[in-house]
Design an enzyme around this catalytic site. Structure first.
Site, PDB file in Angstrom:
ATOM      1  N   TYR A 177       0.826  -1.216   0.000  1.00 43.11           N
ATOM      2  CA  TYR A 177       0.000   0.000   0.000  1.00 43.11           C
ATOM      3  C   TYR A 177       0.856   1.261   0.000  1.00 43.11           C
ATOM      4  CZ  TYR A 177      -3.329   3.380   2.137  1.00 43.11           C
ATOM      5  OH  TYR A 177      -4.111   4.483   2.439  1.00 43.11           O
ATOM      6  N   ASP A 237       9.892  -7.455  -3.595  1.00 42.23           N
ATOM      7  CA  ASP A 237       8.722  -7.830  -2.794  1.00 42.23           C
ATOM      8  C   ASP A 237       8.528  -9.344  -2.923  1.00 42.23           C
ATOM      9  OD1 ASP A 237       6.014  -5.808  -1.906  1.00 42.23           O
ATOM     10  OD2 ASP A 237       5.951  -8.001  -1.725  1.00 42.23           O
ATOM     11  N   LYS A 255       2.308  -6.281   9.227  1.00 43.68           N
ATOM     12  CA  LYS A 255       1.885  -5.062   9.939  1.00 43.68           C
ATOM     13  C   LYS A 255       0.503  -5.144  10.603  1.00 43.68           C
ATOM     14  CE  LYS A 255      -0.749  -2.953   6.418  1.00 43.68           C
ATOM     15  NZ  LYS A 255      -1.368  -1.689   6.090  1.00 43.68           N
ATOM     16  N   ASN A 276      10.001 -12.652  10.595  1.00 47.95           N
ATOM     17  CA  ASN A 276       9.976 -11.944   9.304  1.00 47.95           C
ATOM     18  C   ASN A 276      10.469 -10.508   9.427  1.00 47.95           C
ATOM     19  OD1 ASN A 276       9.057 -11.661   6.429  1.00 47.95           O
ATOM     20  ND2 ASN A 276       7.778 -10.084   7.379  1.00 47.95           N
ATOM     21  N   SER A 320       6.492   3.546  13.207  1.00 49.48           N
ATOM     22  CA  SER A 320       5.076   3.794  13.515  1.00 49.48           C
ATOM     23  C   SER A 320       4.915   4.539  14.831  1.00 49.48           C
ATOM     24  CB  SER A 320       4.347   2.440  13.604  1.00 49.48           C
ATOM     25  OG  SER A 320       3.059   2.613  14.162  1.00 49.48           O
ATOM     26  N   TYR A 340       3.728  -6.663  16.934  1.00 50.43           N
ATOM     27  CA  TYR A 340       3.956  -5.767  15.774  1.00 50.43           C
ATOM     28  C   TYR A 340       4.635  -4.483  16.251  1.00 50.43           C
ATOM     29  CZ  TYR A 340       2.899  -1.833  12.753  1.00 50.43           C
ATOM     30  OH  TYR A 340       3.006  -0.677  12.014  1.00 50.43           O
ATOM     31  N   LYS A 390       8.701  -2.792  15.696  1.00 46.90           N
ATOM     32  CA  LYS A 390       9.057  -1.425  15.252  1.00 46.90           C
ATOM     33  C   LYS A 390      10.007  -0.785  16.261  1.00 46.90           C
ATOM     34  CE  LYS A 390       6.640  -1.287  11.485  1.00 46.90           C
ATOM     35  NZ  LYS A 390       7.332  -1.372  10.189  1.00 46.90           N
ATOM     36  N   PHE A 415       1.665   7.961  11.472  1.00 47.41           N
ATOM     37  CA  PHE A 415       0.453   7.881  12.264  1.00 47.41           C
ATOM     38  C   PHE A 415      -0.493   6.950  11.504  1.00 47.41           C
ATOM     39  CE2 PHE A 415       1.254  10.365  16.031  1.00 47.41           C
ATOM     40  CZ  PHE A 415       2.542  10.773  15.741  1.00 47.41           C
ATOM     41  N   PHE A 475     -15.502   0.357  17.615  1.00 49.25           N
ATOM     42  CA  PHE A 475     -14.992  -0.362  18.788  1.00 49.25           C
ATOM     43  C   PHE A 475     -14.944   0.552  20.015  1.00 49.25           C
ATOM     44  CE2 PHE A 475     -14.574  -3.836  16.248  1.00 49.25           C
ATOM     45  CZ  PHE A 475     -13.487  -3.888  15.379  1.00 49.25           C
ATOM     46  N   ARG A 505     -12.000  -2.578  21.539  1.00 42.71           N
ATOM     47  CA  ARG A 505     -11.055  -3.580  21.006  1.00 42.71           C
ATOM     48  C   ARG A 505      -9.827  -3.610  21.912  1.00 42.71           C
ATOM     49  NH1 ARG A 505      -8.565  -2.776  14.994  1.00 42.71           N
ATOM     50  NH2 ARG A 505      -7.652  -0.953  16.013  1.00 42.71           N
TER      51      ARG A 505
HETATM   52  C1  WQD Z   1      -8.215   3.156  14.115  1.00 44.10           C
HETATM   53  C2  WQD Z   1      -9.416   3.412  15.048  1.00 44.10           C
HETATM   54  C3  WQD Z   1     -10.154   1.461  16.251  1.00 44.10           C
HETATM   55  C4  WQD Z   1     -11.674  -0.773  12.811  1.00 44.10           C
HETATM   56  C5  WQD Z   1      -2.798   0.399  13.650  1.00 44.10           C
HETATM   57  C6  WQD Z   1      -1.322   0.315  13.950  1.00 44.10           C
HETATM   58  C7  WQD Z   1      -0.568   1.371  13.167  1.00 44.10           C
HETATM   59  C8  WQD Z   1      -0.862   1.186  11.724  1.00 44.10           C
HETATM   60  C9  WQD Z   1      -2.367   1.353  11.489  1.00 44.10           C
HETATM   61  C10 WQD Z   1       0.035  -0.357  10.125  1.00 44.10           C
HETATM   62  C11 WQD Z   1      -9.276   2.689  16.393  1.00 44.10           C
HETATM   63  C12 WQD Z   1     -11.230   1.974  15.297  1.00 44.10           C
HETATM   64  C13 WQD Z   1     -11.077   0.209  13.590  1.00 44.10           C
HETATM   65  C14 WQD Z   1     -13.069  -1.031  12.963  1.00 44.10           C
HETATM   66  C15 WQD Z   1     -13.202   0.671  14.634  1.00 44.10           C
HETATM   67  N1  WQD Z   1      -0.402  -0.100  11.321  1.00 44.10           N
HETATM   68  N2  WQD Z   1     -11.838   0.908  14.478  1.00 44.10           N
HETATM   69  N3  WQD Z   1     -13.787  -0.297  13.870  1.00 44.10           N
HETATM   70  O1  WQD Z   1      -5.155   0.539  15.500  1.00 44.10           O
HETATM   71  O2  WQD Z   1      -4.956   3.086  15.246  1.00 44.10           O
HETATM   72  O3  WQD Z   1      -3.272   1.632  14.131  1.00 44.10           O
HETATM   73  O4  WQD Z   1      -3.036   0.327  12.267  1.00 44.10           O
HETATM   74  O5  WQD Z   1       0.188   0.367   9.193  1.00 44.10           O
HETATM   75  O6  WQD Z   1       0.827   1.215  13.400  1.00 44.10           O
HETATM   76  O7  WQD Z   1      -1.102   0.554  15.321  1.00 44.10           O
HETATM   77  O8  WQD Z   1      -5.603   1.677  13.272  1.00 44.10           O
HETATM   78  O9  WQD Z   1      -7.452   1.618  11.641  1.00 44.10           O
HETATM   79  O10 WQD Z   1      -7.121  -0.380  13.188  1.00 44.10           O
HETATM   80  O11 WQD Z   1      -8.008   1.747  14.107  1.00 44.10           O
HETATM   81  O12 WQD Z   1     -13.883   1.325  15.452  1.00 44.10           O
HETATM   82  O13 WQD Z   1     -13.660  -1.917  12.283  1.00 44.10           O
HETATM   83  O14 WQD Z   1     -10.581   2.875  14.434  1.00 44.10           O
HETATM   84  O15 WQD Z   1     -10.724   1.055  17.481  1.00 44.10           O
HETATM   85  O16 WQD Z   1      -9.832   3.516  17.392  1.00 44.10           O
HETATM   86  P1  WQD Z   1      -4.795   1.727  14.666  1.00 44.10           P
HETATM   87  P2  WQD Z   1      -7.063   1.100  12.990  1.00 44.10           P
END
Ligand code: WQD
Length: 342
Positions: free
Chosen positions: A12, A32, A86, A101, A125, A150, A154, A179, A219, A296
């Site tokens: 991505y 890749d 990730k 990995n 991250s 994960y 990092k 972020f 969540f 979650r």
């Molecule tokens: C964002 C918000 C969920 C799904 C993680 C890693 C970060 C990066 C991105 C890789 C949270 C809420 C999510 C859903 C929801 N990793 N949510 N319903 O957890 O902040 O970050 O992924 O690139 O390093 O830490 O991202 O998109 O999973 O969640 O309510 O079906 O959305 O609870 O508050 P996150 P996320």
């Protein structure tokens, strides 16, 4: 122009970075193993840029193949290292898969360049901060005990880079602490391609809106935030890709901060889950079918970045806002419906 190795370049963020490297006049070379991406992305990059990037299907865990590649490609001046697993939740279920990995792939690349001058940008991250005590969070904030394997990969990878840089001046590193990457290229020809059920918020939103998922579950809406839902600093993947080009340029120029440095790559703005849903509904013109469910495990409540250092010292600042993030994500989901890639 400089040849830049992009590991994980059909993924991505990797694919968007390959496009921005080409736009900046660089020659990207992709490695890749296609374990979490689709080779069709090469066609999409060619449609966008007119260039089909050089591609090598190599698993970076294969030490011999990595060494042979480096010996045969001595004109590579920089590396952007994306290749890693990730998914936060999966890492809790399969920690050894993540540690093996994510570390062996990085270590094989670093060892292949022992005593050779190399610039390397590392995909890190904001997860290394955990739940920051002070917001917005700066790069000087303490790294906290990771909530997942994960996140731990990092944190430990950053330590490997910092200590290697201290011991060997041929290495020049920049770690970019992302972020929350979201959005897709303006052409809607590349974007996030989650395999199976999306773990992240925005792809789940767009798959719900297109009818692939029945509803989105929020969540938790009982957190200590203005609307009760978690807050994140969402950053457009094209802005994120451009930050990698800026990091390569800084390494080529010579980073006055030394041969290991860290930058926050976010917008500096936090949006709650419910605000992100509202932004999607406004951008797509479609009401979203969502329900509030239980929290979650492992979620931090709120985080957004202080991006002053990136603006002042990396010479980079995000340009795209939440509306473009949501509009481009929706356009990509609609493109995928008519043109399935995976
Ligand atoms: C964002 C918000 C969920 C799904 C993680 C890693 C970060 C990066 C991105 C890789 C949270 C809420 C999510 C859903 C929801 N990793 N949510 N319903 O957890 O902040 O970050 O992924 O690139 O390093 O830490 O991202 O998109 O999973 O969640 O309510 O079906 O959305 O609870 O508050 P996150 P996320």
């Amino acid at each position: 122009m400089s040849k830049i190795l992009v590991t994980g370049g059909t993924g991505y963020i990797g694919s968007h970075t390959v496009v921005e490297l080409l736009n900046a006049g660089y020659t990207p070379v992709i490695i890749d193993n296609l374990s979490n991406s689709n080779i069709g992305i090469l066609n999409q990059i060619e449609k966008i840029t007119g260039v089909r990037p050089e591609f090598h299907q190599i698993d970076l865990n294969d030490t011999q193949k990595v060494n042979t590649f480096v010996e045969e490609n001595t004109d590579i001046t920089g590396i952007i290292h994306f290749a890693a697993y990730k998914a936060v939740g999966e890492s809790v279920q399969q920690p050894l898969k993540y540690y093996s990995n994510n570390f062996f792939s990085l270590l094989n690349v670093l060892n292949a360049y022992a005593e050779k001058p190399i610039n390397l940008v590392f995909s890190s991250s904001c997860t290394v901060y955990g739940q920051p005590d002070v917001l917005p969070v700066t790069e000087a904030a303490p790294v906290k005990k990771a909530e997942s394997p994960y996140g731990n990969t990092k944190q430990i990878a950053e330590e490997i880079l910092a200590e290697t840089a201290k011991a060997a001046s041929n290495y020049n590193f920049i770690a970019l602490r992302y972020f929350n990457p979201v959005g897709a290229h303006e052409t809607a020809l590349i974007g996030e391609l989650p395999i199976g059920v999306p773990q992240n918020l925005v792809p789940f939103i767009t798959q719900t809106a297109i009818g692939k998922r029945d509803h989105l579950t929020v969540f938790g809406a009982d957190y200590d935030t203005p609307d009760g839902s978690c807050i994140r600093d969402y950053i457009h993947v094209v802005d994120l890709a451009k930050a990698h080009v800026a990091a390569i340029k800084l390494l080529e120029k010579g980073n006055p901060n030394g041969n290991y440095d860290v930058f926050n790559i976010g917008t500096g703005n936090g949006y709650s889950v419910l605000e992100a849903i509202k932004a999607f509904e406004n951008a797509s013109g479609k009401p979203l079918n969502y329900q509030v469910g239980p929290r979650r495990d492992g979620d931090i409540i709120q985080v957004w970045g202080d991006v002053t250092k990136s603006e002042k010292e990396l010479g980079w600042k995000a340009a795209l806002g939440i509306d473009e993030m949501m509009a481009s994500s929706w356009a990509w989901e609609q493109y995928l419906k008519e043109n399935p890639l995976s």
